[in-house]
Scaffold this motif. Structure first.
Motif, PDB file in Angstrom:
ATOM      1  N   PHE A  56      36.990  48.469  56.460  1.00 21.96           N
ATOM      2  CA  PHE A  56      37.689  47.742  55.393  1.00 21.96           C
ATOM      3  C   PHE A  56      37.524  48.562  54.128  1.00 21.96           C
ATOM      4  N   ASP A  57      38.611  49.211  53.697  1.00 20.71           N
ATOM      5  CA  ASP A  57      38.558  50.155  52.585  1.00 20.71           C
ATOM      6  C   ASP A  57      39.333  49.636  51.379  1.00 20.71           C
TER       7      ASP A  57
ATOM      8  N   PHE B 186      28.178  42.114  48.400  1.00 20.39           N
ATOM      9  CA  PHE B 186      28.781  41.335  49.470  1.00 20.39           C
ATOM     10  C   PHE B 186      28.272  39.906  49.335  1.00 20.39           C
ATOM     11  N   TYR B 187      29.185  38.950  49.323  1.00 21.81           N
ATOM     12  CA  TYR B 187      28.856  37.526  49.247  1.00 21.81           C
ATOM     13  C   TYR B 187      29.295  36.898  50.559  1.00 21.81           C
ATOM     14  N   GLY B 188      28.349  36.429  51.347  1.00 26.04           N
ATOM     15  CA  GLY B 188      28.717  35.805  52.607  1.00 26.04           C
ATOM     16  C   GLY B 188      27.590  35.831  53.611  1.00 26.04           C
ATOM     17  N   GLN B 189      27.965  35.973  54.891  1.00 20.06           N
ATOM     18  CA  GLN B 189      27.020  36.011  55.996  1.00 20.06           C
ATOM     19  C   GLN B 189      27.433  37.135  56.939  1.00 20.06           C
ATOM     20  N   ALA B 190      26.457  37.696  57.635  1.00 21.56           N
ATOM     21  CA  ALA B 190      26.738  38.732  58.627  1.00 21.56           C
ATOM     22  C   ALA B 190      25.826  38.539  59.829  1.00 21.56           C
ATOM     23  N   GLN B 191      26.369  38.795  61.006  1.00 20.51           N
ATOM     24  CA  GLN B 191      25.552  38.824  62.212  1.00 20.51           C
ATOM     25  C   GLN B 191      25.929  40.101  62.947  1.00 20.51           C
TER      26      GLN B 191
ATOM     27  N   ALA C  77      38.296  42.039  47.867  1.00 15.78           N
ATOM     28  CA  ALA C  77      38.952  40.953  48.595  1.00 15.78           C
ATOM     29  C   ALA C  77      38.355  39.636  48.120  1.00 15.78           C
ATOM     30  N   THR C  78      39.216  38.716  47.760  1.00 12.69           N
ATOM     31  CA  THR C  78      38.765  37.385  47.380  1.00 12.69           C
ATOM     32  C   THR C  78      39.409  36.378  48.321  1.00 12.69           C
ATOM     33  N   GLY C  79      38.887  35.190  48.333  1.00 14.98           N
ATOM     34  CA  GLY C  79      39.343  34.201  49.293  1.00 14.98           C
ATOM     35  C   GLY C  79      38.426  34.238  50.501  1.00 14.98           C
TER      36      GLY C  79
ATOM     37  N   GLY D 255      35.083  48.126  50.506  1.00 18.57           N
ATOM     38  CA  GLY D 255      35.510  47.287  49.397  1.00 18.57           C
ATOM     39  C   GLY D 255      34.608  46.077  49.243  1.00 18.57           C
ATOM     40  N   SER D 256      34.567  45.510  48.047  1.00 18.50           N
ATOM     41  CA  SER D 256      33.719  44.335  47.824  1.00 18.50           C
ATOM     42  C   SER D 256      34.373  43.091  48.413  1.00 18.50           C
ATOM     43  N   ILE D 257      33.541  42.202  48.928  1.00 18.87           N
ATOM     44  CA  ILE D 257      34.018  40.969  49.547  1.00 18.87           C
ATOM     45  C   ILE D 257      33.271  39.788  48.951  1.00 18.87           C
ATOM     46  N   ASN D 258      34.022  38.782  48.575  1.00 17.97           N
ATOM     47  CA  ASN D 258      33.469  37.522  48.091  1.00 17.97           C
ATOM     48  C   ASN D 258      33.879  36.453  49.094  1.00 17.97           C
ATOM     49  N   LYS D 259      32.947  35.685  49.607  1.00 17.38           N
ATOM     50  CA  LYS D 259      33.190  34.649  50.620  1.00 17.38           C
ATOM     51  C   LYS D 259      33.615  35.268  51.952  1.00 17.38           C
TER      52      LYS D 259
END
Length: 87
Positions: free
Chosen positions: A11-12, A52-57, A16-18, A32-36
Motif C-alpha cells: 500500500f503505497d 498507523f492507527y488500528g490493529q494488526a495480526q 488513507a482515511t476511513g 502510506g499512513s492509515i487511520n482506522k
C-alpha cells in the motif's frame, strides 16, 4: 475499503482515511499512513510509514518504523468483520 489478496501486497498511498481492511496470504508492506485500519497477513507485515492507527495480526514477522496507535473502529463497524472461522 476492503482488499483481500493471495499474494504480496504493498500500500503505497500517501494517506488513507476511513475504514481500511487489508488481508493477505503474502507479505504486506504499508508505506502510506492509515487511520482506522485492520491488517492481517499469513506472512510478514512491514509498516514503513510514520503512524498507523488500528490493529494488526500477523503469522510471520512484524516490523514497524513508525508509531502504532490502537483503534478497534474497523472490527466494530458493520461490514468489516473478519471472515468466518478467523480469530
Amino acid at each position: 475499503m476492503r482488499i483481500f489478496t493471495s499474494a504480496d501486497f504493498t500500500f503505497d498511498n500517501q494517506a488513507a482515511t476511513g475504514l481500511i481492511m487489508f488481508m493477505s496470504n503474502g507479505k504486506m508492506e504499508i508505506i502510506g499512513s492509515i487511520n482506522k485500519g485492520f491488517l492481517s497477513s499469513d506472512k510478514n507485515i512491514i509498516i514503513a510509514n510514520q503512524a498507523f492507527y488500528g490493529q494488526a495480526q500477523v503469522k510471520g514477522n512484524f516490523e514497524t518504523k513508525g508509531t502504532i496507535h490502537y483503534s478497534d473502529a474497523v472490527l466494530k463497524a458493520p461490514g468489516f468483520t473478519v471472515p468466518k472461522g478467523m480469530n
